[in-house]
Design a protein around this motif. Structure first.
Motif, PDB file in Angstrom:
ATOM      1  N   LYS A   1      81.606  20.860  17.154  1.00 49.66           N
ATOM      2  CA  LYS A   1      80.863  22.050  17.000  1.00 49.66           C
ATOM      3  C   LYS A   1      81.144  22.623  15.469  1.00 49.66           C
ATOM      4  O   LYS A   1      82.422  22.818  15.135  1.00 49.66           O
ATOM      5  N   ILE A   2      80.111  22.739  14.792  1.00 45.51           N
ATOM      6  CA  ILE A   2      80.312  23.060  13.260  1.00 45.51           C
ATOM      7  C   ILE A   2      79.570  24.234  13.199  1.00 45.51           C
ATOM      8  O   ILE A   2      78.457  24.491  13.595  1.00 45.51           O
ATOM      9  N   GLY A   3      80.085  25.274  12.301  1.00 44.09           N
ATOM     10  CA  GLY A   3      79.504  26.391  11.964  1.00 44.09           C
ATOM     11  C   GLY A   3      79.157  26.363  10.405  1.00 44.09           C
ATOM     12  O   GLY A   3      80.064  26.005   9.478  1.00 44.09           O
ATOM     13  N   VAL A   4      77.915  26.785  10.146  1.00 44.87           N
ATOM     14  CA  VAL A   4      77.655  27.072   8.748  1.00 44.87           C
ATOM     15  C   VAL A   4      77.210  28.359   8.471  1.00 44.87           C
ATOM     16  O   VAL A   4      76.457  29.017   8.964  1.00 44.87           O
ATOM     17  N   VAL A   5      78.035  28.857   7.423  1.00 48.24           N
ATOM     18  CA  VAL A   5      77.705  30.470   6.925  1.00 48.24           C
ATOM     19  C   VAL A   5      77.170  30.347   5.523  1.00 48.24           C
ATOM     20  O   VAL A   5      77.836  29.743   4.510  1.00 48.24           O
ATOM     21  N   GLY A   6      75.832  30.763   5.476  1.00 46.23           N
ATOM     22  CA  GLY A   6      75.007  30.698   4.191  1.00 46.23           C
ATOM     23  C   GLY A   6      73.960  29.510   4.079  1.00 46.23           C
ATOM     24  O   GLY A   6      74.504  28.397   4.389  1.00 46.23           O
ATOM     25  N   LEU A   7      72.963  29.709   3.919  1.00 48.02           N
ATOM     26  CA  LEU A   7      71.861  28.581   4.212  1.00 48.02           C
ATOM     27  C   LEU A   7      70.996  28.143   2.829  1.00 48.02           C
ATOM     28  O   LEU A   7      69.920  28.002   2.822  1.00 48.02           O
ATOM     29  N   SER A   8      71.670  28.174   1.830  1.00 44.17           N
ATOM     30  CA  SER A   8      71.179  27.546   0.542  1.00 44.17           C
ATOM     31  C   SER A   8      71.951  26.172   0.421  1.00 44.17           C
ATOM     32  O   SER A   8      71.344  25.278   0.865  1.00 44.17           O
ATOM     33  N   VAL A   9      73.167  25.984  -0.073  1.00 43.42           N
ATOM     34  CA  VAL A   9      73.666  24.760   0.000  1.00 43.42           C
ATOM     35  C   VAL A   9      73.987  24.454   1.726  1.00 43.42           C
ATOM     36  O   VAL A   9      73.895  23.425   1.971  1.00 43.42           O
ATOM     37  N   GLY A  10      74.199  25.496   2.398  1.00 43.69           N
ATOM     38  CA  GLY A  10      74.557  25.464   3.946  1.00 43.69           C
ATOM     39  C   GLY A  10      73.110  24.632   4.455  1.00 43.69           C
ATOM     40  O   GLY A  10      73.307  24.123   5.391  1.00 43.69           O
ATOM     41  N   GLN A  11      71.782  24.879   3.911  1.00 46.21           N
ATOM     42  CA  GLN A  11      70.919  24.224   4.626  1.00 46.21           C
ATOM     43  C   GLN A  11      70.911  22.801   4.360  1.00 46.21           C
ATOM     44  O   GLN A  11      70.830  21.887   5.168  1.00 46.21           O
ATOM     45  N   SER A  12      71.119  22.222   3.132  1.00 45.08           N
ATOM     46  CA  SER A  12      71.221  21.233   2.620  1.00 45.08           C
ATOM     47  C   SER A  12      72.415  20.315   3.551  1.00 45.08           C
ATOM     48  O   SER A  12      72.311  19.080   4.146  1.00 45.08           O
ATOM     49  N   VAL A  13      73.655  20.853   3.616  1.00 49.92           N
ATOM     50  CA  VAL A  13      74.833  20.405   4.585  1.00 49.92           C
ATOM     51  C   VAL A  13      74.242  20.379   6.049  1.00 49.92           C
ATOM     52  O   VAL A  13      74.393  19.178   6.738  1.00 49.92           O
ATOM     53  N   SER A  14      73.647  21.484   6.631  1.00 51.70           N
ATOM     54  CA  SER A  14      73.164  21.358   7.768  1.00 51.70           C
ATOM     55  C   SER A  14      72.157  20.357   8.260  1.00 51.70           C
ATOM     56  O   SER A  14      72.474  19.274   9.327  1.00 51.70           O
ATOM     57  N   VAL A  15      71.193  20.042   7.544  1.00 52.51           N
ATOM     58  CA  VAL A  15      70.084  19.112   7.636  1.00 52.51           C
ATOM     59  C   VAL A  15      70.866  17.534   7.442  1.00 52.51           C
ATOM     60  O   VAL A  15      70.484  16.660   8.214  1.00 52.51           O
ATOM     61  N   THR A  16      71.621  17.437   6.450  1.00 48.09           N
ATOM     62  CA  THR A  16      72.260  16.298   6.337  1.00 48.09           C
ATOM     63  C   THR A  16      72.865  15.912   7.594  1.00 48.09           C
ATOM     64  O   THR A  16      73.156  14.774   8.015  1.00 48.09           O
ATOM     65  N   LEU A  17      73.846  16.598   8.058  1.00 50.06           N
ATOM     66  CA  LEU A  17      74.660  16.601   9.121  1.00 50.06           C
ATOM     67  C   LEU A  17      73.775  16.157  10.382  1.00 50.06           C
ATOM     68  O   LEU A  17      74.118  15.301  11.406  1.00 50.06           O
ATOM     69  N   ALA A  18      72.598  17.088  10.639  1.00 51.66           N
ATOM     70  CA  ALA A  18      71.715  16.539  11.732  1.00 51.66           C
ATOM     71  C   ALA A  18      71.066  15.210  11.654  1.00 51.66           C
ATOM     72  O   ALA A  18      71.084  14.345  12.546  1.00 51.66           O
ATOM     73  N   MET A  19      70.930  14.876  10.280  1.00 51.78           N
ATOM     74  CA  MET A  19      70.198  13.521  10.005  1.00 51.78           C
ATOM     75  C   MET A  19      71.141  12.356  10.286  1.00 51.78           C
ATOM     76  O   MET A  19      70.671  11.422  10.992  1.00 51.78           O
ATOM     77  N   GLU A  20      72.629  12.696  10.048  1.00 50.75           N
ATOM     78  CA  GLU A  20      73.420  11.569  10.748  1.00 50.75           C
ATOM     79  C   GLU A  20      73.828  11.708  11.927  1.00 50.75           C
ATOM     80  O   GLU A  20      74.576  11.000  12.508  1.00 50.75           O
ATOM     81  N   ARG A  21      73.381  12.836  12.672  1.00 47.44           N
ATOM     82  CA  ARG A  21      73.944  13.170  14.007  1.00 47.44           C
ATOM     83  C   ARG A  21      75.270  13.716  14.042  1.00 47.44           C
ATOM     84  O   ARG A  21      76.078  12.911  14.719  1.00 47.44           O
ATOM     85  N   GLY A  22      75.759  14.187  12.982  1.00 45.40           N
ATOM     86  CA  GLY A  22      77.248  14.532  12.725  1.00 45.40           C
ATOM     87  C   GLY A  22      77.736  15.677  13.680  1.00 45.40           C
ATOM     88  O   GLY A  22      79.068  16.070  13.520  1.00 45.40           O
ATOM     89  N   PHE A  23      77.030  16.288  14.562  1.00 49.26           N
ATOM     90  CA  PHE A  23      77.616  17.257  15.538  1.00 49.26           C
ATOM     91  C   PHE A  23      76.537  17.094  16.778  1.00 49.26           C
ATOM     92  O   PHE A  23      75.699  16.625  17.050  1.00 49.26           O
ATOM     93  N   GLY A  24      77.213  18.009  17.703  1.00 49.92           N
ATOM     94  CA  GLY A  24      76.530  18.209  18.973  1.00 49.92           C
ATOM     95  C   GLY A  24      76.033  19.607  19.025  1.00 49.92           C
ATOM     96  O   GLY A  24      74.949  19.908  19.523  1.00 49.92           O
ATOM     97  N   GLU A  25      76.840  20.397  18.535  1.00 48.65           N
ATOM     98  CA  GLU A  25      76.068  21.909  18.137  1.00 48.65           C
ATOM     99  C   GLU A  25      76.387  22.234  16.855  1.00 48.65           C
ATOM    100  O   GLU A  25      77.531  22.238  16.434  1.00 48.65           O
ATOM    101  N   ILE A  26      75.455  22.917  16.330  1.00 45.75           N
ATOM    102  CA  ILE A  26      75.670  23.640  14.978  1.00 45.75           C
ATOM    103  C   ILE A  26      75.410  25.086  15.122  1.00 45.75           C
ATOM    104  O   ILE A  26      74.394  25.481  15.554  1.00 45.75           O
ATOM    105  N   ARG A  27      76.287  25.817  14.528  1.00 44.83           N
ATOM    106  CA  ARG A  27      75.991  27.502  14.590  1.00 44.83           C
ATOM    107  C   ARG A  27      75.569  27.750  13.053  1.00 44.83           C
ATOM    108  O   ARG A  27      76.482  27.642  12.222  1.00 44.83           O
ATOM    109  N   LEU A  28      74.418  28.496  12.856  1.00 44.51           N
ATOM    110  CA  LEU A  28      73.833  28.746  11.699  1.00 44.51           C
ATOM    111  C   LEU A  28      73.862  30.581  11.444  1.00 44.51           C
ATOM    112  O   LEU A  28      73.683  31.072  12.395  1.00 44.51           O
TER     113      LEU A  28
END
Length: 799
Positions: A164-191
């Motif tokens: 479970k990963i939380g991301v606060v702020g979605l400029s660089v955070g968007q890039s981190v979130s999408v990259t994690l999703a592409m690698e399937r690096g989480f089951g849940e992400i909180r944005l």
């Protein structure tokens, strides 16, 4: 099969291709309907991030799917199920690599009795009106992560799927979130982000213009769901707040990692305290020089937040901070002022001038996404255990081995040897003064020179050395202390000698002595400024009314309250200037003229910062920052005497690097350098200028004597004095050399600024401007400039 036949029949397009409704005569109606839908349901659609799943083998799903097709005849269909099945089959036979008929045979075996249209799941994305036919969750995950193996093993993939990963702020955070999703690096992400997409975000956030005005959390959630509809995404569209922080960190299970990319200073600190209390690691990318911070609160529960960079500050006050001035002490250690790139430093100078906020590049944001996702994965897999600040600076890693030489920042080394006691004694030995004079004792000489050493000097350079030789006091110019581009023809030093001589005369009078002196007594020895002899005075002490002001006098750069000065005070100052002298004082009190002078001073200040030679001397010969050891600053200008705000002080630090100045010159920037002096000069009650009849070395010294009388008189009457004469020295060089060595644009600007100043001060073109200063009703100066100890400036000859 019935539903699928309906789709293919009305579209008349192959069932394994892109499907779209294109019925003649209703295209315009559909477009109109979609426009109405957008206008009427914008708020609802803006927050929609959950796709709908239809498994046609289940009766209820089939009925819902039929209803969807009937209700939305315009939706688009994407069906590549057979190619997905082919990939699945091939992945099960990596050695044989089946093709052609064998591949079809194996695909059909895998389907069994299930038809292709009923196999897997149909996923409907309401926000773009698309339906996509996919393998169902288990097989989808297997195929989507197939190319990760063995970079990420299946066992590791399963571990990541529970993160479970939380991301606060979605400029660089968007890039981190999408990259994690592409690698399937989480089951849940909180944005968490409260902001909506604006046009200026599109330089670094990978999305389309059709998403303008839509909340960033929604955009990122949709992008993740379009990559992998089975990932869980939880939105905090108000951003991270005090009210929702507990839910963000713990609801549905405690977070395993927090990625901080928010802009809010208070939230950066507060979320770390929360993460620390819950033993959750924090990862942050700064999108400059590949700067990445990792704080392993899970392994180091007592670790100070932000690596201890702000431990000296009161974190409990963070909610109270409103202005930039209050926030700067917290912000600067966070961003790493000394380690940020030169371009970012130069950009900081331009914020609020030619740009509105700090720049970020897509390449840096994408790199930050990669770094952040990589570190999160390795933390989750127990492959990385350290904390720290790291740099993955591509310009350093991938750059020219031999940096191209730059000719943009050319400076001349103004330097001479220090004046030695031996040389002073040699020169003094060549002088003979007639007449009778007494020999003051050592204590009297020390007291006189101590007072002389309290005088002001350009950049607090204190260019004087005194020698007591043959019962006389010799004043020498130690050019080692003062030689510079700004001290053109040594005029600034000569003014300083005048202020020092005036102190000497006043102190000698206080001791009952009358002073006689000769300036430049040896024509071929310009190092010898003057020789002083003393007699017992039978008259009243010289300027006895000013003697108490010798130690009181100081430079006060605080802003004034603009209250007018009393006429009697101005008159008193003017009378002291002209007392026994050809010096005159012109005082400007008109508010509009003061504001115009503020513009002139600030314009020259900008040019001084941007001209490499002047900039170099400002930082190497004048401004001094306190040392870690706390040693007193007895030479140069203590930064604390400048009465700067925290943001202005930060600006001075940022502007110290030559590379920053080069960039600002290329961009045509630097107007921020006008800010400091403009506001302080504009706050003055009056602007005064000392002039002499003509330009000569002696007149600059005599003008310095008159200046010191004015300065002491003003201070004794509670009036603050600040020199603003740097422009006069630059005008002097401009006039005497036709701007030699200066850029043509600088020459033209200086000429215009000088013309504007002379227009304000009547008749100044008929006299020699010596010194200009501001007079203010202001509070007490925060810090007083210190002076060198007596033993460094006074020597007693043994000859």
């Amino acid at each position: 099969m019935q539903i699928y036949q309906k789709i293919t029949k009305r579209t008349n397009i192959s069932k394994y291709s892109y499907f779209t409704l294109n019925l003649s005569g209703i295209r315009g109606l559909v477009c109109h309907s979609k426009m109405l839908l957008f206008n009427n349901q914008q708020d609802k659609d803006n927050l929609c991030v959950k796709p709908e799943f239809f498994r046609l083998r289940e009766k209820e799903d089939k009925l819902r799917f039929e209803a969807l097709l009937k209700d939305k005849p315009h939706i688009k269909f994407y069906d590549q199920i057979e190619s997905q099945l082919d990939e699945l089959v091939k992945s099960k036979h990596p050695k044989n690599k089946p093709e052609g008929a064998r591949l079809v045979e194996l695909r059909n075996e895998h389907l069994g009795n299930c038809s292709p249209e009923e196999y897997g799941v149909w996923v409907y994305y309401p926000w773009n009106e698309r339906v996509v036919h996919l393998l169902d969750e288990t097989e989808f995950i297997e195929m989507r992560t197939n190319r990760n193996i063995y970079k990420i093993t299946r066992e590791e993939r399963d571990i990541l799927s529970r993160q479970k990963i939380g991301v606060v702020g979605l400029s660089v955070g968007q890039s981190v979130s999408v990259t994690l999703a592409m690698e399937r690096g989480f089951g849940e992400i909180r944005l968490a982000d409260f902001d909506v997409l604006e046009l200026t975000n599109l330089n670094r956030i990978r999305t389309g213009v059709h998403n303008l005005g839509i909340p960033k959390v929604v955009i990122v959630a949709r992008e993740i769901k379009e990559i992998d509809p089975f990932l869980k995404v939880t939105l905090f569209a108000d951003g991270l707040t005090d009210e929702n922080m507990d839910r963000f960190f713990t609801e549905g299970g405690k977070l395993d990692i927090v990625v901080d990319e928010c802009d809010g200073l208070d939230m950066k600190i507060l979320l770390r305290h929360k993460a620390k209390s819950l033993h959750i690691p924090v990862v942050m990318d700064a999108s400059d020089r590949g700067t990445l911070d990792v704080e392993r609160f899970d392994l180091e529960p007592d670790r100070p937040i932000l690596h201890g960079f702000i431990d000296h500050l009161d974190h409990t006050r963070i909610r109270e901070l409103k202005t930039n001035e209050e926030k700067i002490p917290y912000l600067i250690p966070m961003v790493g002022l000394t380690t940020m790139s030169d371009r970012l430093k130069a950009s900081m100078v331009e914020v609020g001038q030619s740009i509105t906020t700090w720049p970020q590049l897509a390449s840096a944001v994408v790199l930050g996404g990669a770094l952040g996702a990589d570190v999160c994965r390795r933390i989750a897999l127990d492959q990385y255990h350290e904390s720290g600040r790291y740099f993955v600076d591509l310009e350093e890693l991938v750059g020219d081995r031999k940096k191209p030489a730059s000719d943009d920042y050319r400076v001349k080394a103004y330097d001479v040897a220090e004046l030695t006691l031996t040389e002073m004694e040699r020169i003094a030995g060549n002088y003979r003064m007639g007449g009778e004079y007494l020999s003051p004792d050592k204590n009297a000489v020390s007291a006189i020179v101590t007072a002389a050493g309290l005088a002001p000097s350009g950049g607090n350079s204190q260019p004087w050395k005194w020698l007591f030789y043959n019962d006389q006091l010799f004043l020498f110019h130690d050019r080692k202390q003062s030689v510079s581009w700004m001290d053109f023809n040594d005029t600034a030093s000569y003014i300083s000698f005048g202020t020092s001589i005036e102190n000497l005369k006043i102190k000698a009078g206080e001791l009952g002595l009358e002073t006689s002196y000769e300036l430049f007594p040896l024509a071929d020895e310009k190092k010898l400024i003057g020789v002083f002899s003393f007699r017992k005075s039978m008259a009243a002490p010289y300027l006895g009314d000013l003697s108490t002001g010798l130690a009181l006098r100081l430079t006060n750069r605080k802003k004034g309250d603009m209250r007018p000065l009393e006429g009697s005070v101005i008159q008193k100052i003017s009378e002291h200037v002209s007392r026994g002298s050809e010096a005159e004082l012109q005082v400007i009190t008109d508010r509009e003229q003061i504001e115009r002078i503020a513009e002139i001073v600030s314009g020259v200040e900008r040019l001084r910062f941007l001209f490499p030679q002047a900039h170099h001397e400002l930082y190497t010969k004048e401004i001094v920052w306190p040392s870690e050891s706390g040693e007193p600053i007895v030479e140069g200008i203590d930064i604390n005497t400048l009465e700067l705000s925290e943001s202005d002080k930060t600006g001075l630090i940022v502007a110290s690097k030559p590379e920053v100045i080069n960039l600002l010159n290329r961009w045509g920037g630097g107007t921020a350098f006008e800010k400091i002096s403009k506001s302080s000069v504009a706050s003055s009650s009056a602007i005064a200028m000392v002039t002499m009849p003509e330009y000569s070395d002696k007149n600059f010294i005599k003008g310095g004597e008159a200046l010191q009388r004015a300065w002491i008189t003003a201070n004794l009457n509670g009036i603050a004095v600040q020199p603003i004469s740097g422009m006069l020295f630059m005008f002097d060089r401009l006039n005497k050399t036709n701007g030699e060595g200066m850029p043509a644009k600088m020459v033209a600007e200086l000429a215009e600024l000088q013309k504007a100043l002379f227009h304000i001060f009547n008749g100044i073109d008929q006299r020699c401007p010596i010194f200009i200063f501001r007079l203010s009703n202001a509070g007490q100066a925060s810090v007083r400039s210190l002076k060198k100890p007596l033993e460094e400036i006074l020597k007693f000859s043994a000859q």
